[in-house]
Write a protein that holds these residues in place. Structure first.
Motif, short mmCIF file in Angstrom:
data_model
loop_
_atom_site.label_atom_id
_atom_site.label_comp_id
_atom_site.label_asym_id
_atom_site.label_seq_id
_atom_site.Cartn_x
_atom_site.Cartn_y
_atom_site.Cartn_z
N ASP A 101 0.95 -0.96 -0.07
CA ASP A 101 -0.04 0.00 0.03
C ASP A 101 0.91 1.30 0.00
O ASP A 101 2.07 1.35 0.50
N PRO A 102 0.33 2.47 -0.51
CA PRO A 102 0.95 3.72 -0.34
C PRO A 102 0.81 4.16 1.02
O PRO A 102 -0.33 4.28 1.74
N VAL A 103 1.84 4.56 1.79
CA VAL A 103 2.08 4.99 3.18
C VAL A 103 3.02 6.30 2.76
O VAL A 103 3.94 6.04 2.57
N VAL A 179 -6.09 6.38 -7.00
CA VAL A 179 -6.74 7.67 -6.80
C VAL A 179 -7.39 7.57 -5.51
O VAL A 179 -8.36 6.81 -5.30
N THR A 180 -6.95 8.21 -4.39
CA THR A 180 -7.23 8.08 -3.08
C THR A 180 -8.68 9.16 -2.92
O THR A 180 -8.49 10.18 -2.86
N ILE A 181 -9.61 8.47 -2.70
CA ILE A 181 -11.01 9.44 -2.38
C ILE A 181 -11.58 9.08 -1.15
O ILE A 181 -12.64 9.64 -0.80
N ILE A 310 -8.39 -5.00 -1.86
CA ILE A 310 -8.84 -4.49 -0.55
C ILE A 310 -7.73 -4.29 0.72
O ILE A 310 -6.96 -4.91 0.46
N ASP A 311 -7.99 -3.52 1.51
CA ASP A 311 -6.99 -3.41 2.52
C ASP A 311 -7.58 -2.97 3.67
O ASP A 311 -8.79 -2.98 3.83
N SER A 312 -6.65 -2.62 4.92
CA SER A 312 -7.10 -2.23 6.01
C SER A 312 -7.21 -3.32 7.03
O SER A 312 -8.33 -4.09 7.19
#
Ligand SMILES: Cc1cc2nc3c(=O)[nH]c(=O)nc-3n(C[C@H](O)[C@H](O)[C@H](O)COP(=O)(O)O)c2cc1C
Length: 385
Positions: A101-103, A179-181, A310-312
């Protein structure tokens, strides 16, 4: 009322002996060993921003608890001796469904930052998503990764800056724009704020009070006029962002942060190429709903018409198995590899990826799934929480 004769143990057996301190990546037996070690290496403000969520951090907790709602019914006498964990995304086949993931600002956790992550990603051949707010430049990351990375975009409130970022990402050879929304504000980050209160350092490398200051120092913003930019996220965005981005770039577009079947349907209508079911690791809102619980309705809405990532909260191989069984194409991880990075640099990221891969492999073998295509809903039993 008669008390139950046997109460549940207060700790899973796994939690005994957790006090043990590890001094090398190989001693980490699971992701939580890396988390524990990382905490000792990271100053309080950075640690709090890494682990915290929003308000009471209930969504961070929910992201873990959500997995307990789905139990696995293993199949027996299945030949898994030629196990195939690979998945294909946009024509590229990856050895596992585990994506980085992008962090943002990884040098806050280790001086080698995103470059260490790229080197570990290369060694194990994982897809890496490069953050807009990365502290290593995209050129440094590409040199270490030796293959294009996907690029994450925070569409700012300033369209000229958004255009500048997208053009740079395209010029770097990025095939997919993520694109983070899901981050219209960073309000309510109480744990992060508390961490700052408990940190006496003056960290001017990371933070600057002047407008434009913090972003000017991040490589993706080099050469862009950030003097009026006070935040990278905005609550002004609407779905017309998608056609505007389409006009700007030929990169594939994936939306990161979808948390409902209705938004998955809108994403399809706007012809995006894929979505990531994500609540930013519980940092977006205090809804208390986990991504794994939302996944089934998103899968129903999408009906196989685009990949669903999916993540989190993914920490175990069995978590990954459950997401694939519910219809996800692949799984992204954030904090687990950052814990590895903070604890041991590149070797720690490598170990985090190795642990997740080995656990996923073990889940496939013990549940009786020889390849990813065979992991389906029939493996799951759903209980109410
Ligand atoms: C400290 C931190 C910084 C993050 N920065 C970004 C970012 O810059 N862009 C983005 O899209 N997501 C960002 N995320 C969210 C991750 O990409 C991912 O959605 C989340 O970490 C997944 O949850 P997990 O940490 O439980 O695996 C960040 C997460 C953390 C913990």
């Amino acid at each position: 009322m008669v008390a139950a004769a046997h109460s549940l143990p207060a700790l899973a057996a796994n939690e005994y002996f957790r006090d043990f301190t590890i001094t090398s990546p190989g001693q980490a037996l699971d992701i939580f060993d890396l988390e524990k070690t990382a905490k000792d290496h990271v100053p309080p403000a950075h640690w709090a921003s890494l682990i915290g969520g929003t308000e009471g951090d209930q969504t961070v907790l929910a992201n873990r608890q959500g997995f307990t709602r789905f139990r696995v019914k293993p199949r027996r006498l299945v030949d898994t001796s030629k196990l195939d964990m690979s998945v294909t995304l946009f024509g590229r086949t990856w050895p596992t469904p585990i994506i980085i993931d992008p962090v943002s600002r990884l040098k806050a956790f280790h001086p080698d930052g995103e470059v260490a992550v790229a080197a570990a990603a290369k060694k194990r051949d994982h897809l890496q998503i490069y953050a807009t707010l990365a502290t290593s430049s995209i050129d440094e990351v590409l040199a270490a990764r030796q293959e294009p990375v996907w690029c994450q975009l925070y569409p700012t409130a300033d369209w000229a800056i958004t255009q500048g970022l997208v053009k740079k990402q395209e010029a770097a050879g990025c095939p997919v724009l993520v694109v983070t929304i899901d981050n219209p504000s960073t309000f309510g980050r109480i744990t992060a704020a508390r961490g700052k209160q408990n940190d006496t350092r003056t960290c001017t490398d990371c933070h600057s009070p002047e407008p434009g200051g913090p972003y000017m120092r991040l490589p993706m913003f080099d050469g862009l006029d950030t003097t009026k930019l006070t935040a990278t996220t905005t609550n002004k965005l609407t779905w017309d962002l998608i056609p505007r981005l389409r006009d700007l770039t030929t990169m594939k577009i994936i939306l990161k942060g979808v948390m409902s079947g209705s938004d998955a349907t809108l994403a399809l209508e706007h012809k995006v190429d894929g979505i990531i079911v994500s609540d930013h690791g519980g940092r977006s809102e205090e809804s208390g709903l986990s991504t794994i619980e939302v996944l089934p309705e998103v899968v129903r809405a999408v009906g196989g018409r685009m990949p669903i990532l999916i993540d989190s909260g993914f920490r175990r191989g069995s978590d990954i198995f459950k997401a694939l069984a519910l219809g996800a194409t692949a799984v992204c991880v954030g904090r687990p590899y950052v814990w590895g990075l903070a604890a041991f640099g590149e070797a720690g990221v490598d170990r985090a990826l190795e642990i997740l891969t080995e656990e996923f492999k073990s889940a496939m073998i013990s549940f009786g799934a020889p390849n990813v295509a065979s992991i389906d809903r029939s493996f799951l039993f759903e209980s109410s929480l």
